[in-house]
Every structure is written in structure tokens, then in C-alpha cells.
Design an enzyme around this catalytic site. Structure first.
Site, PDB file in Angstrom:
ATOM      1  N   ASP A   1       0.870  -1.173   0.000  1.00  0.00           N
ATOM      2  CA  ASP A   1       0.000   0.000   0.000  1.00  0.00           C
ATOM      3  C   ASP A   1       0.907   1.223   0.000  1.00  0.00           C
ATOM      4  OD1 ASP A   1      -1.670   2.132   0.595  1.00  0.00           O
ATOM      5  OD2 ASP A   1      -2.791   1.067   2.144  1.00  0.00           O
TER       6      ASP A   1
ATOM      7  N   TYR B   1      -9.188  15.405  -5.936  1.00  0.00           N
ATOM      8  CA  TYR B   1      -8.316  14.854  -6.974  1.00  0.00           C
ATOM      9  C   TYR B   1      -7.599  15.979  -7.724  1.00  0.00           C
ATOM     10  CZ  TYR B   1      -7.080  11.882 -11.025  1.00  0.00           C
ATOM     11  OH  TYR B   1      -6.430  11.201 -12.028  1.00  0.00           O
TER      12      TYR B   1
END
Length: 277
Positions: A90, A183
């Protein structure tokens, strides 16, 4: 996908479904024998960049969370005569990234090219519906992950006084669009992260550049976006097609190579002419 028709008249509208990425990718002899790490390496742009690097003779470590997909890409590279390993991690976990760095050093050697390409959290969400939890999740996945990735591999590059670092932003970080607010903010941050690192690390022989694609026909896009929508999106680009993962991978090869040895701190819009500033 239809091939390019070189006999079209100047006023004709070319097909917008996309064309195959040109097969004549330049060879960069200086990349042979080097070691690269590519995050987001299980599919899409990351996987294609891993394939492209391996085809140049680079030993590649692909990093991602999807074990089957990651190992499938590594196996594919191996069958083609390249060298690749998969590392399940991760990229928002600093400890996991340090373990990947230790493994790469032990199995492949010092890292020459670092492509921090993990991400993909741009699905549209109206800002009133964007929760604080989702805000942090997107920023961590898109921006903090790039910082942590660089932080894990940077000491070795500093020690050797060399290295090429690539980050992956997008058109969402260059101008407002349909992606969610977090984003867009994260990808704008990636361009500044790139510039700051380039300024700081240049005297230590390390180059840092950013790629900012627009709409790319990844496996996910091709499978989930209706053909009509793809066609309309392609027509918004002066080159009248969406990008292909190979378009970004080819640019990454150039930036990683000595051919771009005097380039650092740049954000290159791999956008088919849709973004030109």
C-alpha cells in the site's frame, strides 16, 4: 481500433475511437542494466510503463495492491525476456514502502528510475457530497503516496548522486474538470511537489519530472466507458483520439533516459493537444 488513414483530405474528420500506439518506440541504450520501481504497476499506465522499461533492458519492480494482476504483469515481462518482480504494498504506508525499498536493493540493486504512478481516485463527486473522510482518502492516495514513495527511495539516489524520479499528475491538476475537487487539488500539488523536489535535488544529480495525461484508454476506461462517450471525448482533443497507456509510457522512457539529461522540474502534458500551456 481503425488504423490511421494517411490518405484523408485535410478537411475530413478522422476516427475518434483511438488508434494503436506507434510500435516504433525509440531505443535508449543508457537504460539497459538499470533498475526501476513503478508504483501502480498492476495495470494501466503503471503496467505499461513497467513493460516499456523492461523492453529497454531495465530490471523492474512493480508495486501495487492487486497481487494476481501485479504478478501477471511481472510474469508477462519475464516471458518476453525481461526482468521484473512484483511487490504487494500500500503506497500510503511508509513502512510498507521501506520494506519494498529493502527488497529491491537486495534482489535487483540500487534504484535508478522511480516512477510514482499510483492513484486513480478521480471519480466525479459534487463538492457538497465530498466528505472529509473522502477528501483525506483522495489526497493520501494521490499526493501523500507520491511523497512517501520518493521518501522511501531517495536516500539511495542521494548517496549515489544520480537518479530520475517521475511523478504522475493529470489534466485535472492543470485546469478545472469533472474529477472531484480533492483529486484536482492533489494533482495540482503533484506539479509543485515535482518542481520543489527538482530544485532541491538537482545539485545532488537527481532529476524530477511530472507527466500529466488527459483522457487515457486504460483497461478500466475501455471496459466501463460507453463507446459513444469515448468517441465524444476523443473529439475534444486536437489529435482526435484519446491517449493510450503507451503514449505515457513512451514519454516516461524519454524522461528517464539520458536523452532528457538536461530536463528537470517539468510537467509535460501528454494530452493530445488538449492542454497547451
Amino acid at each position: 481500433m481503425p488504423p490511421t488513414d494517411s490518405g484523408r483530405g485535410a478537411g475530413a474528420e478522422p476516427p475518434a475511437e483511438g488508434r494503436p500506439h506507434p510500435s516504433g518506440v525509440p531505443v535508449y541504450p543508457d537504460l539497459a542494466g538499470k533498475v526501476a520501481v513503478v508504483t501502480g504497476g498492476s495495470r494501466g499506465i503503471g503496467a505499461e510503463t513497467g513493460r516499456a522499461l523492461a523492453a529497454q533492458g531495465v530490471a523492474v519492480c512493480l508495486v501495487g495492491r492487486d497481487r494476481p494482476a501485479l504478478f501477471a504483469v511481472a510474469e508477462e515481462i519475464g516471458k518476453r525476456g525481461g526482468t521484473a518482480i512484483g511487490a504487494v504494498a500500500d503506497v500510503t504506508d511508509a513502512g510498507a514502502l521501506r520494506r519494498v525499498a529493502d527488497r529491491v536493493a537486495a534482489e535487483l540493486g540500487p534504484v535508478d528510475v522511480l516512477a510514482a504512478f499510483a492513484g486513480g481516485q478521480g471519480s466525479p463527486t459534487p463538492t457538497p457530497d465530498l466528505t472529509e473522510e473522502r477528501w483525506h482518502q483522495v489526497l493520501d492516495a494521490e499526493l501523500t503516496s507520491a511523497f512517501l514513495t520518493v521518501h522511501a527511495f531517495l536516500p539511495g539516489m542521494v548517496e549515489r548522486f544520480s537518479g530520475s524520479i517521475l511523478t504522475l499528475s493529470s489534466s485535472a491538476g492543470r485546469q478545472p474538470g469533472q474529477a472531484n475537487l480533492a483529486y484536482g487539488v492533489a494533482h495540482a500539488g503533484l506539479t509543485m511537489l515535482t518542481r520543489q523536489l527538482a530544485t532541491e535535488l538537482g545539485p545532488q544529480g537527481i532529476r524530477v519530472n511530472c507527466l500529466a495525461p488527459t483522457a487515457v484508454r486504460t483497461e478500466k476506461t475501455a471496459a466501463t466507458m460507453p463507446k459513444e462517450t469515448q468517441h465524444k471525448l476523443a473529439l475534444r482533443h486536437p489529435l482526435r483520439r484519446m491517449g493510450e497507456p503507451g503514449d505515457i509510457a513512451s514519454t516516461a522512457l524519454f524522461l528517464a533516459s539520458d536523452a532528457a539529461g538536461y530536463l528537470t522540474g517539468l510537467t509535460i502534458d501528454v494530452a493530445g493537444g488538449r492542454i497547451t500551456n
